[in-house]
Design a protein around this motif. Structure first.
Motif, PDB file in Angstrom:
ATOM      1  N   ASP A  31      27.945  13.368  27.909  1.00 49.91           N
ATOM      2  CA  ASP A  31      27.876  12.179  26.808  1.00 49.91           C
ATOM      3  C   ASP A  31      26.462  11.306  28.208  1.00 49.91           C
ATOM      4  OD1 ASP A  31      30.393  12.169  24.571  1.00 49.91           O
ATOM      5  OD2 ASP A  31      28.319  13.201  24.522  1.00 49.91           O
ATOM      6  N   LEU A  32      27.734  10.990  29.388  1.00 57.86           N
ATOM      7  CA  LEU A  32      26.788  10.167  30.709  1.00 57.86           C
ATOM      8  C   LEU A  32      25.751  10.985  30.933  1.00 57.86           C
ATOM      9  CD1 LEU A  32      30.112   9.212  31.995  1.00 57.86           C
ATOM     10  CD2 LEU A  32      28.730   7.721  30.473  1.00 57.86           C
ATOM     11  N   SER A  82      18.095   9.920  28.531  1.00 59.81           N
ATOM     12  CA  SER A  82      17.474   9.661  27.698  1.00 59.81           C
ATOM     13  C   SER A  82      17.577   7.341  27.942  1.00 59.81           C
ATOM     14  CB  SER A  82      18.523   9.279  25.697  1.00 59.81           C
ATOM     15  OG  SER A  82      19.970   8.765  26.263  1.00 59.81           O
ATOM     16  N   CYS A  83      16.977   7.687  29.474  1.00 63.52           N
ATOM     17  CA  CYS A  83      17.407   6.040  30.030  1.00 63.52           C
ATOM     18  C   CYS A  83      16.096   5.576  30.646  1.00 63.52           C
ATOM     19  CB  CYS A  83      18.391   5.423  30.194  1.00 63.52           C
ATOM     20  SG  CYS A  83      18.628   3.671  30.956  1.00 63.52           S
ATOM     21  N   GLY A  84      16.757   6.169  31.706  1.00 63.32           N
ATOM     22  CA  GLY A  84      16.099   6.164  33.206  1.00 63.32           C
ATOM     23  C   GLY A  84      15.248   4.578  33.200  1.00 63.32           C
ATOM     24  N   ALA A  85      15.899   3.134  32.110  1.00 59.96           N
ATOM     25  CA  ALA A  85      16.119   1.927  33.109  1.00 59.96           C
ATOM     26  C   ALA A  85      16.421   1.512  34.410  1.00 59.96           C
ATOM     27  CB  ALA A  85      16.528   1.114  32.125  1.00 59.96           C
ATOM     28  N   CYS A  86      17.222   2.196  34.901  1.00 58.17           N
ATOM     29  CA  CYS A  86      17.616   1.517  36.739  1.00 58.17           C
ATOM     30  C   CYS A  86      16.209   2.292  37.650  1.00 58.17           C
ATOM     31  CB  CYS A  86      18.740   2.275  36.781  1.00 58.17           C
ATOM     32  SG  CYS A  86      18.977   4.473  36.894  1.00 58.17           S
ATOM     33  N   ALA A 103       8.623   9.140  40.708  1.00 55.14           N
ATOM     34  CA  ALA A 103       9.047   9.727  40.876  1.00 55.14           C
ATOM     35  C   ALA A 103       9.490   9.926  39.083  1.00 55.14           C
ATOM     36  CB  ALA A 103       9.996  10.297  41.200  1.00 55.14           C
ATOM     37  N   LEU A 104       9.985   8.799  38.178  1.00 56.26           N
ATOM     38  CA  LEU A 104       9.710   9.239  37.385  1.00 56.26           C
ATOM     39  C   LEU A 104       8.991   9.675  35.950  1.00 56.26           C
ATOM     40  CD1 LEU A 104      12.466   8.086  35.313  1.00 56.26           C
ATOM     41  CD2 LEU A 104      11.418   6.154  34.928  1.00 56.26           C
ATOM     42  N   GLN A 105      10.224  10.368  34.808  1.00 55.06           N
ATOM     43  CA  GLN A 105       8.569  11.391  34.247  1.00 55.06           C
ATOM     44  C   GLN A 105       9.449  10.830  33.600  1.00 55.06           C
ATOM     45  OE1 GLN A 105       9.576  15.200  35.139  1.00 55.06           O
ATOM     46  NE2 GLN A 105       8.381  14.951  37.858  1.00 55.06           N
ATOM     47  N   GLY A 106       8.328  10.560  32.319  1.00 59.24           N
ATOM     48  CA  GLY A 106       8.750  10.252  31.146  1.00 59.24           C
ATOM     49  C   GLY A 106       8.980   8.831  30.535  1.00 59.24           C
ATOM     50  N   GLU A 107       9.623   9.127  29.386  1.00 61.10           N
ATOM     51  CA  GLU A 107       9.644   7.310  28.797  1.00 61.10           C
ATOM     52  C   GLU A 107      10.766   6.252  28.526  1.00 61.10           C
ATOM     53  OE1 GLU A 107       8.082   4.994  24.288  1.00 61.10           O
ATOM     54  OE2 GLU A 107       7.714   6.893  24.799  1.00 61.10           O
ATOM     55  N   ILE A 108      10.726   5.364  29.820  1.00 60.95           N
ATOM     56  CA  ILE A 108      12.429   5.024  29.542  1.00 60.95           C
ATOM     57  C   ILE A 108      12.961   4.646  27.730  1.00 60.95           C
ATOM     58  CG2 ILE A 108      13.339   2.549  30.162  1.00 60.95           C
ATOM     59  CD1 ILE A 108      10.943   2.548  32.785  1.00 60.95           C
ATOM     60  N   GLY A 109      13.875   5.082  28.244  1.00 59.43           N
ATOM     61  CA  GLY A 109      14.405   4.655  27.024  1.00 59.43           C
ATOM     62  C   GLY A 109      14.397   5.752  25.594  1.00 59.43           C
ATOM     63  N   GLN A 110      14.197   6.566  25.649  1.00 60.69           N
ATOM     64  CA  GLN A 110      13.645   8.099  24.694  1.00 60.69           C
ATOM     65  C   GLN A 110      14.057   9.517  25.701  1.00 60.69           C
ATOM     66  OE1 GLN A 110      12.439   7.633  21.691  1.00 60.69           O
ATOM     67  NE2 GLN A 110      12.688   5.404  22.435  1.00 60.69           N
ATOM     68  N   ALA A 111      13.345   9.520  26.415  1.00 59.65           N
ATOM     69  CA  ALA A 111      13.613  11.017  27.195  1.00 59.65           C
ATOM     70  C   ALA A 111      13.131  10.709  28.749  1.00 59.65           C
ATOM     71  CB  ALA A 111      12.972  11.962  26.692  1.00 59.65           C
ATOM     72  N   THR A 112      13.386  10.851  29.442  1.00 62.01           N
ATOM     73  CA  THR A 112      13.559  10.813  31.187  1.00 62.01           C
ATOM     74  C   THR A 112      13.833  11.822  32.164  1.00 62.01           C
ATOM     75  OG1 THR A 112      14.978   8.998  32.401  1.00 62.01           O
ATOM     76  CG2 THR A 112      12.942   8.343  31.307  1.00 62.01           C
ATOM     77  N   ALA A 113      13.548  11.841  33.522  1.00 64.25           N
ATOM     78  CA  ALA A 113      14.558  13.128  34.421  1.00 64.25           C
ATOM     79  C   ALA A 113      13.392  12.684  35.928  1.00 64.25           C
ATOM     80  CB  ALA A 113      13.432  14.055  34.665  1.00 64.25           C
ATOM     81  N   CYS A 114      14.531  12.936  36.367  1.00 68.59           N
ATOM     82  CA  CYS A 114      13.843  11.911  38.158  1.00 68.59           C
ATOM     83  C   CYS A 114      12.887  13.578  38.623  1.00 68.59           C
ATOM     84  CB  CYS A 114      15.032  12.146  38.926  1.00 68.59           C
ATOM     85  SG  CYS A 114      14.297  11.392  40.517  1.00 68.59           S
ATOM     86  N   GLY A 115      11.673  13.233  38.999  1.00 63.21           N
ATOM     87  CA  GLY A 115      11.064  14.120  39.758  1.00 63.21           C
ATOM     88  C   GLY A 115      11.587  14.686  41.122  1.00 63.21           C
TER      89      GLY A 115
END
Length: 107
Positions: A8-9, A15-19, A61-73
């Motif tokens: 879950d964490l 699903s965040c990426g805010a940091c 390096a951040l991929q995706g949309e913050i708050g939706q779906a993200t990943a670190c490249g």
């Protein structure tokens, strides 16, 4: 902590990426060795060689949309500051507030 809580964490972060979009001063280098720094693609390092290149406040390096779906490249070779930010800690909460995302309970 159960395996389910760990999953879950992890899902919270993906699903965040805010940091990763909080501030261009956040993804900085600190205690990385020369070898660790060399593993980060040069195109993703800022001009001062002090941290990750950012587009505005967002790490390149951040991929995706913050708050939706993200990943670190570059997840496997990401800087130490990125490794130490944990779901629900003070830094996480501060970044999530910027994007008006709900708080995560600390681990």
């Amino acid at each position: 902590m159960s395996a389910m809580e760990e999953i879950d964490l992890s899902a919270c972060c993906q699903s965040c990426g805010a940091c990763c979009g909080y501030s261009q001063n956040w993804p900085r280098f600190s205690i990385e060795s020369d070898e660790e720094l060399a593993a980060i693609p040069e195109a993703l390092v800022n001009d001062r060689q002090s941290g990750m290149r950012c587009e505005g406040d967002r790490c390149a390096a951040l991929q995706g949309e913050i708050g939706q779906a993200t990943a670190c490249g570059i997840y496997a070779v990401r800087p130490e500051v990125c490794r130490t930010c944990m779901p629900g800690d003070a830094e996480c909460a501060m970044a999530r507030r910027k994007f008006k995302l709900p708080a995560i309970e600390p681990i």
